[in-house]
Structure formats: structure tokens, C-alpha cells
Motif scaffolding. Structure first.
Motif, PDB file in Angstrom:
ATOM      1  N   LEU A  40       0.844  -1.189   0.000  1.00 43.55           N
ATOM      2  CA  LEU A  40       0.000   0.000   0.000  1.00 43.55           C
ATOM      3  C   LEU A  40       0.884   1.246   0.000  1.00 43.55           C
ATOM      4  O   LEU A  40       1.832   1.338   0.779  1.00 43.55           O
ATOM      5  N   TYR A  41       0.564   2.193  -0.872  1.00 37.93           N
ATOM      6  CA  TYR A  41       1.313   3.457  -0.885  1.00 37.93           C
ATOM      7  C   TYR A  41       0.342   4.598  -1.162  1.00 37.93           C
ATOM      8  O   TYR A  41      -0.769   4.380  -1.649  1.00 37.93           O
ATOM      9  N   GLY A  42       0.754   5.810  -0.836  1.00 36.15           N
ATOM     10  CA  GLY A  42      -0.113   6.958  -1.071  1.00 36.15           C
ATOM     11  C   GLY A  42       0.277   8.119  -0.175  1.00 36.15           C
ATOM     12  O   GLY A  42       1.214   8.014   0.627  1.00 36.15           O
ATOM     13  N   PRO A  43      -0.433   9.235  -0.288  1.00 41.43           N
ATOM     14  CA  PRO A  43      -0.114  10.415   0.521  1.00 41.43           C
ATOM     15  C   PRO A  43      -0.329  10.155   2.015  1.00 41.43           C
ATOM     16  O   PRO A  43      -1.025   9.217   2.403  1.00 41.43           O
ATOM     17  N   VAL A  44       0.260  10.994   2.831  1.00 44.10           N
ATOM     18  CA  VAL A  44       0.069  10.928   4.278  1.00 44.10           C
ATOM     19  C   VAL A  44      -1.415  11.126   4.603  1.00 44.10           C
ATOM     20  O   VAL A  44      -2.082  11.976   4.028  1.00 44.10           O
ATOM     21  N   GLY A  45      -1.928  10.308   5.514  1.00 43.16           N
ATOM     22  CA  GLY A  45      -3.304  10.462   5.969  1.00 43.16           C
ATOM     23  C   GLY A  45      -4.362   9.901   5.043  1.00 43.16           C
ATOM     24  O   GLY A  45      -5.553  10.135   5.250  1.00 43.16           O
ATOM     25  N   ALA A  46      -3.957   9.137   4.034  1.00 40.48           N
ATOM     26  CA  ALA A  46      -4.936   8.601   3.070  1.00 40.48           C
ATOM     27  C   ALA A  46      -5.755   7.453   3.656  1.00 40.48           C
ATOM     28  O   ALA A  46      -6.852   7.167   3.177  1.00 40.48           O
TER      29      ALA A  46
END
Length: 268
Positions: free
Chosen positions: A34-40
């Protein structure tokens, strides 16, 4: 009657996941990164999957309610989900990583994510945005097994977030391109759909009718993720008991994720 039918569908989807086994005998578990912006909502998604499969509230991955602009996850950690029998786990695992942040030297390094895709990052590695992992480091896995490799890459993004910074989008695109070069399948999970739209807040059943949500996921066009690989969900966050509509969306997303990962793992 509608609720009874929903329960039938949930049980069918849950049974599929409970009976799942990787096609490749050399792969013990499908690894989902899992990856993505902070707080997603990456850690919350792991907890939500655990909740749905275990039929109760759980806390598989630690989540912070206060660090909205700073990543709570600091280490590379594999999250397993326990089955009913103690000591027995589902044949898929989740790796949650430090969030992507705006600007150089902040958040997880795209270099580290690329190494993780190939299985070169060992359990417990502490992310350092300024000094990425390199060969020779104790946490560098020089000879990854098929189990160590990532089998499916999942971008997690909040439908309720502000417009994404161009630098974060660029990092996400770099990661996606690296996964594409390796042939790793990719999907996107869009969280907090209840907070982003009045229609879905009233009823999650309206998720595929919402024009507002369709606009919110347009960032995936920049990444090149097709619409049928974008999975809208609501994570368990404020709830203290299970919800049929929440379960339905999470199970639908989970089934597609493990199917995509299994198809890739079968070719290794």
C-alpha cells in the motif's frame, strides 16, 4: 429483505476470501504493498480488512488520529490477518509504508518503494527520506524469494483530501511506472467516500451514482489507473460495531486485490 440479500452477498464474498489459496505453490502468501499520501488511510484499510474477515473490531495496524500532515508509519512492516484458529493466517499480507509527502527529503523515498517492489527491503527497516536504503545495509535483502516480492501494488487516496500536490503526484507516477516495468498489477483504493459526498454519506449504496466522487478520483487518470481498477471504500474509523454496507465495499476491493496479485504471483 434487502438487508438479508446483502448478508448473502457478503457471506459469498467472505467465503471466497476464506477459501483462497495462491495458485503458485512456491508462494505462501500474496504480498500487497500500500502506498499513497500521508493520511490517506493505508493503516486504517488494513484494520478494516481485518475487521471484516474476523467479524469484529480489531487493531492489526496502529493508526494515529492526530498526525494528519506527517506519516505515522515509520518502519517496513508486514501485517498478517489471523483466521478463526489461533496461529493460522490468511495467505495474503499487507505492507504499509511511510506516506508520500510534498517536497524532496520528506516522506518515504520512491527509491525505497522501488526496492520494496523487488523484495529487497527487510522487515523492520526504518524509512529515512534523506538516506534511502542501499546494498550492503543490514536491512537490504540481496536475494529476495518469490514470497519477499510485491505481487500487487495498491494506491490509497482519500476522496476527502485537498487537491494533491504536483510533487506527490509525480512520486506516485514514478512508483507506478517502476511497478509497470516489473509487470506488477496495480489498483487504487479511494477512502473516506462518506466524508466527500452527501449522497454517499446518506447511503454507501450511492457510491457508484455520485458524480462528485467521479471527479475526485480523476487524479488516477494522471497515474494511468483505469476506472475499473479504482475501488471506492469506507474504512472503519468511528464505528464500534460492524456495518453491512462498509463490509460489502471492502470485501469487493479485497477480492480484486488478491485476484490480481495471485495472477502475477502465478507467473513467477
Amino acid at each position: 429483505r434487502g438487508k438479508a440479500w446483502s448478508m448473502v452477498l457478503i457471506n459469498v464474498k467472505r467465503s471466497y476470501v476464506k477459501d483462497f489459496q495462491p495458485q503458485n505453490d512456491d508462494v505462501r502468501h500474496i504480498r500487497v504493498l500500500l502506498y499513497g499520501p500521508v493520511g490517506a488511510g493505508k493503516s486504517s484499510f488494513i484494520n478494516s480488512v481485518s475487521n471484516v474477515l474476523r467479524g469484529r473490531m480489531t487493531n492489526s495496524a496502529l493508526v494515529s488520529a492526530t498526525t494528519a500532515d506527517q506519516s505515522f508509519t515509520k518502519k517496513y512492516e508486514t501485517h498478517k490477518i489471523q483466521k478463526e484458529n489461533r496461529g493460522n493466517y490468511y495467505p495474503f499480507v499487507f505492507n504499509d509504508i511511510m506516506g508520500l509527502e510534498d517536497g524532496a527529503g520528506r516522506g518515504v523515498s520512491t527509491h525505497d518503494i522501488k526496492l520494496a517492489l523487488m523484495g529487497h527491503v527487510k522487515e523492520g527497516y526504518k524509512f529515512n527520506p534523506v538516506s534511502p536504503l542501499s546494498a550492503g545495509d543490514p536491512f537490504y535483502n540481496s536475494s529476495p524469494s518469490p514470497d519477499d516480492r510485491v505481487h500487487v501494488l495498491v494506491c490509497v487516496h482519500s476522496a476527502n483530501s485537498a487537491e494533491m500536490k504536483s510533487s506527490v503526484l509525480q512520486k506516485m507516477r514514478e512508483i507506478r511506472e517502476s511497478a509497470s516495468d516489473l509487470g506488477i498489477p496495480q489498483l487504487a483504493v479511494v477512502t473516506k467516500i462518506d466524508e466527500a459526498c452527501g449522497e454517499t454519506d446518506n447511503s454507501l449504496k450511492n457510491v457508484y451514482k455520485s458524480k462528485h466522487l467521479k471527479k475526485k478520483v480523476s487524479f488516477t487518470l494522471f497515474l494511468g489507473i483505469p476506472m475499473n481498477c479504482i475501488l471506492p471504500i469506507k474504512n472503519y474509523s468511528k464505528e464500534t460495531c460492524m456495518n453491512v454496507d462498509v463490509d460489502t465495499l471492502i470485501l469487493s476491493a479485497l477480492r480484486l486485490i488478491i485476484d490480481f496479485g495471485d495472477d502475477y504471483a502465478d507467473k513467477l
